[in-house]
Design a protein around this motif. Structure first.
Motif, PDB file in Angstrom:
ATOM      1  N   GLU A 173      17.144  11.535 -28.544  1.00 36.51           N
ATOM      2  CA  GLU A 173      16.153  11.868 -29.558  1.00 36.51           C
ATOM      3  C   GLU A 173      16.171  13.372 -29.864  1.00 36.51           C
ATOM      4  O   GLU A 173      16.426  14.192 -28.989  1.00 36.51           O
ATOM      5  CB  GLU A 173      14.745  11.503 -29.066  1.00 36.51           C
ATOM      6  N   THR A 199      15.661   8.265 -32.152  1.00 36.55           N
ATOM      7  CA  THR A 199      14.775   9.198 -32.833  1.00 36.55           C
ATOM      8  C   THR A 199      13.326   8.802 -32.592  1.00 36.55           C
ATOM      9  O   THR A 199      12.989   7.615 -32.601  1.00 36.55           O
ATOM     10  CB  THR A 199      15.068   9.250 -34.351  1.00 36.55           C
ATOM     11  N   ASP A 230      14.060  17.077 -34.199  1.00 35.50           N
ATOM     12  CA  ASP A 230      13.960  16.248 -35.391  1.00 35.50           C
ATOM     13  C   ASP A 230      13.351  14.891 -35.027  1.00 35.50           C
ATOM     14  O   ASP A 230      13.606  14.347 -33.952  1.00 35.50           O
ATOM     15  CB  ASP A 230      15.349  16.036 -35.998  1.00 35.50           C
ATOM     16  N   MET A 231      12.530  14.351 -35.910  1.00 43.47           N
ATOM     17  CA  MET A 231      11.927  13.042 -35.664  1.00 43.47           C
ATOM     18  C   MET A 231      11.528  12.380 -36.969  1.00 43.47           C
ATOM     19  O   MET A 231      11.371  13.044 -38.000  1.00 43.47           O
ATOM     20  CB  MET A 231      10.719  13.178 -34.734  1.00 43.47           C
ATOM     21  N   ARG A 242      14.063  10.423 -42.901  1.00 51.44           N
ATOM     22  CA  ARG A 242      14.798  10.945 -41.745  1.00 51.44           C
ATOM     23  C   ARG A 242      15.796   9.910 -41.226  1.00 51.44           C
ATOM     24  O   ARG A 242      16.903  10.249 -40.816  1.00 51.44           O
ATOM     25  CB  ARG A 242      13.829  11.337 -40.625  1.00 51.44           C
TER      26      ARG A 242
END
Length: 274
Positions: A173, A199, A230-231, A242
């Motif tokens: 993740e 993620t 980042d998520m 995303r």
């Protein structure tokens, strides 16, 4: 992904509900002190009819390759075509806690994946490596079609190892889409190679704030700042964007890790936006 903090008994309704959605995979975890991935995978496979169940990931230092191959072969024969097996180095501090640390995690992972894949193909394996020793062992009941074996790794040398010996790579993740093309280059796999990216998923107006503790912990693991983790967070449309960005960057399979006490609500909102 079925998050490790959820009560293990809630895996059954979680898996059954996902089986009726457009989701293709359900991934289970094996982290020290939480739950075992083999038993979780067996449970998820038994209560679903369609989902591929991924093991993300079992640590090589805790699993003898022969025993791991026996478990994976059993799951594959019982649920043909619905298993993906991730194997990794293991978190080294955890491995030291249980007396399982090895001098060369890289050698152990390469030899474990090589041996497990050969055993699943029905071969008789003799391997006297740096970390693995097997003498003429084979499976009595190998699967008709071996399940894919993926390496859960992140460092450049480990990514190159994955490209050499595994059928896919699992990355953790927090990696932004612009980190994916260099990873693909480092893997440098010839032929078909699945890239799986985990993620974090949280849908809501306060999603980034809710996710700050998770971002802080993952930032330390990745060696970045929390804001760089980042998520898939924010509105459903932002979360979907995303996911799409990871696909467009070269990820084959995006595994969303919904957080909080009602994880499926986040999944349904993401699916609606996608």
């Amino acid at each position: 992904m079925f998050d490790r903090d959820l009560p293990p008994e809630s895996l059954v309704p979680f898996a059954r509900e996902l089986d009726g959605t457009a989701v293709s995979d359900l991934w289970v975890v094996e982290d020290l002190g939480w739950t075992g991935a083999i038993s979780s995978a067996a449970t998820a496979l038994a209560v679903t009819s369609r989902l591929r169940v991924g093991i993300g990931i079992t640590p090589a230092p805790l699993r003898n390759p022969m025993l791991l191959a026996m478990e994976l072969a059993n799951l594959e024969r019982l649920h043909p075509g619905r298993l993906a097996a991730g194997i990794g180095h293991g978190v080294q501090s955890w491995m030291r806690q249980v007396g399982a640390a090895v001098p060369s995690p890289l050698a152990l992972l390469e030899e474990t994946i090589t041996a497990v894949r050969a055993l699943l193909r029905g071969e008789t394996v003799t391997l006297h490596g740096k970390a693995v020793r097997l003498d003429g062992v084979s499976l009595v009941h190998p699967p008709a079609e071996p399940p894919p074996v993926l390496a859960g790794v992140v460092s450049p040398r480990s990514l190159a190892l994955s490209g050499r010996v595994a059928q896919g790579t699992i990355v953790p993740e927090g990696l932004a889409p612009d980190r994916i093309p260099p990873i693909v280059e480092q893997i440098a796999a010839g032929g078909e190679h699945e890239l799986v990216a985990f993620t974090f998923l949280c849908v809501g107006d306060d999603a980034r704030e809710v996710m700050r503790p998770a971002a802080t912990g993952q930032a330390e693991f990745l060696g970045v700042t929390p804001d760089e983790v980042d998520m898939a967070a924010g509105t459903p449309e932002q979360a979907a964007a995303r996911v799409r960005a990871l696909w467009e960057a070269g990820v084959s399979t995006v595994v969303a890790r919904p957080m909080g006490p009602d994880p499926l609500a986040h999944v349904h909102k993401l699916l609606s936006a996608l």
